[in-house]
Design a protein around this motif. Structure first.
Motif, short mmCIF file in Angstrom:
data_model
loop_
_atom_site.label_atom_id
_atom_site.label_comp_id
_atom_site.label_asym_id
_atom_site.label_seq_id
_atom_site.Cartn_x
_atom_site.Cartn_y
_atom_site.Cartn_z
N THR A 216 0.84 -1.21 0.00
CA THR A 216 0.00 0.00 0.00
C THR A 216 0.87 1.25 0.00
O THR A 216 2.03 1.21 0.40
N VAL A 217 0.28 2.34 -0.45
CA VAL A 217 0.94 3.64 -0.43
C VAL A 217 -0.12 4.68 -0.11
O VAL A 217 -1.26 4.57 -0.54
N ASN A 218 0.25 5.68 0.69
CA ASN A 218 -0.64 6.79 1.00
C ASN A 218 -0.35 7.94 0.04
O ASN A 218 0.80 8.31 -0.16
N VAL A 219 -1.41 8.50 -0.54
CA VAL A 219 -1.28 9.64 -1.45
C VAL A 219 -2.00 10.82 -0.79
O VAL A 219 -3.17 10.71 -0.42
N ILE A 220 -1.28 11.93 -0.64
CA ILE A 220 -1.85 13.13 -0.05
C ILE A 220 -2.36 14.03 -1.17
O ILE A 220 -1.63 14.34 -2.10
N PHE A 221 -3.62 14.42 -1.09
CA PHE A 221 -4.22 15.32 -2.06
C PHE A 221 -4.28 16.71 -1.45
O PHE A 221 -4.78 16.89 -0.34
N CYS A 222 -3.76 17.70 -2.17
CA CYS A 222 -3.73 19.09 -1.72
C CYS A 222 -4.63 19.90 -2.65
O CYS A 222 -4.32 20.06 -3.83
N LEU A 223 -5.74 20.39 -2.11
CA LEU A 223 -6.69 21.15 -2.91
C LEU A 223 -6.69 22.60 -2.47
O LEU A 223 -6.51 22.89 -1.29
N LEU B 136 -7.78 4.81 -12.54
CA LEU B 136 -7.64 4.98 -11.10
C LEU B 136 -9.02 5.00 -10.48
O LEU B 136 -9.90 5.72 -10.95
N CYS B 137 -9.22 4.20 -9.46
CA CYS B 137 -10.50 4.18 -8.76
C CYS B 137 -10.37 4.98 -7.48
O CYS B 137 -9.43 4.78 -6.71
N ASN C 21 -7.86 25.99 -1.06
CA ASN C 21 -8.89 26.43 -0.11
C ASN C 21 -9.60 25.30 0.63
O ASN C 21 -10.72 25.46 1.07
N GLN C 22 -8.95 24.14 0.71
CA GLN C 22 -9.53 23.00 1.44
C GLN C 22 -8.40 22.29 2.18
O GLN C 22 -7.25 22.35 1.77
N PRO C 23 -8.75 21.61 3.26
CA PRO C 23 -7.70 20.86 3.97
C PRO C 23 -7.20 19.69 3.12
O PRO C 23 -7.95 19.13 2.32
N ASP C 24 -5.93 19.35 3.28
CA ASP C 24 -5.36 18.19 2.60
C ASP C 24 -6.06 16.93 3.11
O ASP C 24 -6.53 16.88 4.24
N PHE C 25 -6.13 15.92 2.26
CA PHE C 25 -6.64 14.63 2.72
C PHE C 25 -5.82 13.52 2.08
O PHE C 25 -5.20 13.70 1.04
N THR C 26 -5.80 12.38 2.74
CA THR C 26 -4.98 11.24 2.32
C THR C 26 -5.87 10.06 1.98
O THR C 26 -6.85 9.78 2.68
N ILE C 27 -5.52 9.37 0.90
CA ILE C 27 -6.18 8.12 0.53
C ILE C 27 -5.12 7.04 0.48
O ILE C 27 -4.06 7.23 -0.12
N GLU C 28 -5.41 5.92 1.12
CA GLU C 28 -4.50 4.77 1.06
C GLU C 28 -4.88 3.91 -0.14
O GLU C 28 -6.04 3.52 -0.30
N PHE C 29 -3.91 3.63 -1.00
CA PHE C 29 -4.13 2.81 -2.19
C PHE C 29 -3.39 1.49 -2.06
O PHE C 29 -2.27 1.44 -1.56
N VAL C 30 -4.01 0.42 -2.55
CA VAL C 30 -3.33 -0.86 -2.70
C VAL C 30 -2.65 -0.81 -4.07
O VAL C 30 -3.27 -0.45 -5.07
N ILE C 31 -1.38 -1.14 -4.12
CA ILE C 31 -0.63 -1.09 -5.37
C ILE C 31 -1.02 -2.29 -6.22
O ILE C 31 -0.93 -3.44 -5.79
N ASP C 32 -1.46 -2.01 -7.43
CA ASP C 32 -1.92 -3.04 -8.37
C ASP C 32 -0.85 -3.22 -9.44
O ASP C 32 -0.64 -2.34 -10.27
N ALA D 248 -14.18 11.23 -2.35
CA ALA D 248 -13.03 11.96 -2.90
C ALA D 248 -13.37 12.58 -4.25
O ALA D 248 -12.98 13.70 -4.54
N VAL D 249 -14.12 11.85 -5.07
CA VAL D 249 -14.54 12.38 -6.38
C VAL D 249 -15.38 13.63 -6.18
O VAL D 249 -15.19 14.64 -6.84
N THR D 250 -16.31 13.58 -5.23
CA THR D 250 -17.16 14.73 -4.94
C THR D 250 -16.34 15.90 -4.41
O THR D 250 -16.50 17.03 -4.86
N LEU D 251 -15.46 15.63 -3.45
CA LEU D 251 -14.64 16.68 -2.85
C LEU D 251 -13.77 17.38 -3.89
O LEU D 251 -13.61 18.60 -3.86
N MET D 252 -13.21 16.63 -4.82
CA MET D 252 -12.34 17.20 -5.84
C MET D 252 -13.11 17.72 -7.05
O MET D 252 -12.52 18.21 -8.00
#
Length: 65
Positions: free
Chosen positions: A12-19, A39-40, A21-32, A45-49
């Motif tokens: 797994t790897v954690n990816v930090i999304f920086c948007l 990318l799923c 005017n919004q707080p950063d958030f992290t999604i943990e992905f399983v490496i395929d 996250a789709v709504t937030l971005m």
């Protein structure tokens, strides 16, 4: 360099999304290792971005969940 960890036997790897005017958030992905170019993301996250929603694809995992 990207670093990750093994969780429940999966790489797994954690990816930090920086948007703006919004707080950063992290999604943990399983490496395929069979990555085919798509990318799923969780629907929250789709709504937030404010990404366009393409389609929902029901799937069974190897453990039949």
């Amino acid at each position: 360099m990207i670093s990750g960890m093994i969780k429940n036997g999966y790489p797994t790897v954690n990816v930090i999304f920086c948007l703006p005017n919004q707080p950063d958030f992290t999604i943990e992905f399983v490496i395929d290792t069979g990555f085919t170019g798509d990318l799923c993301l969780p629907s929250a996250a789709v709504t937030l971005m404010q990404l366009p929603f393409l389609y929902e694809l029901p799937a069974n995992l190897a453990n039949n969940s």
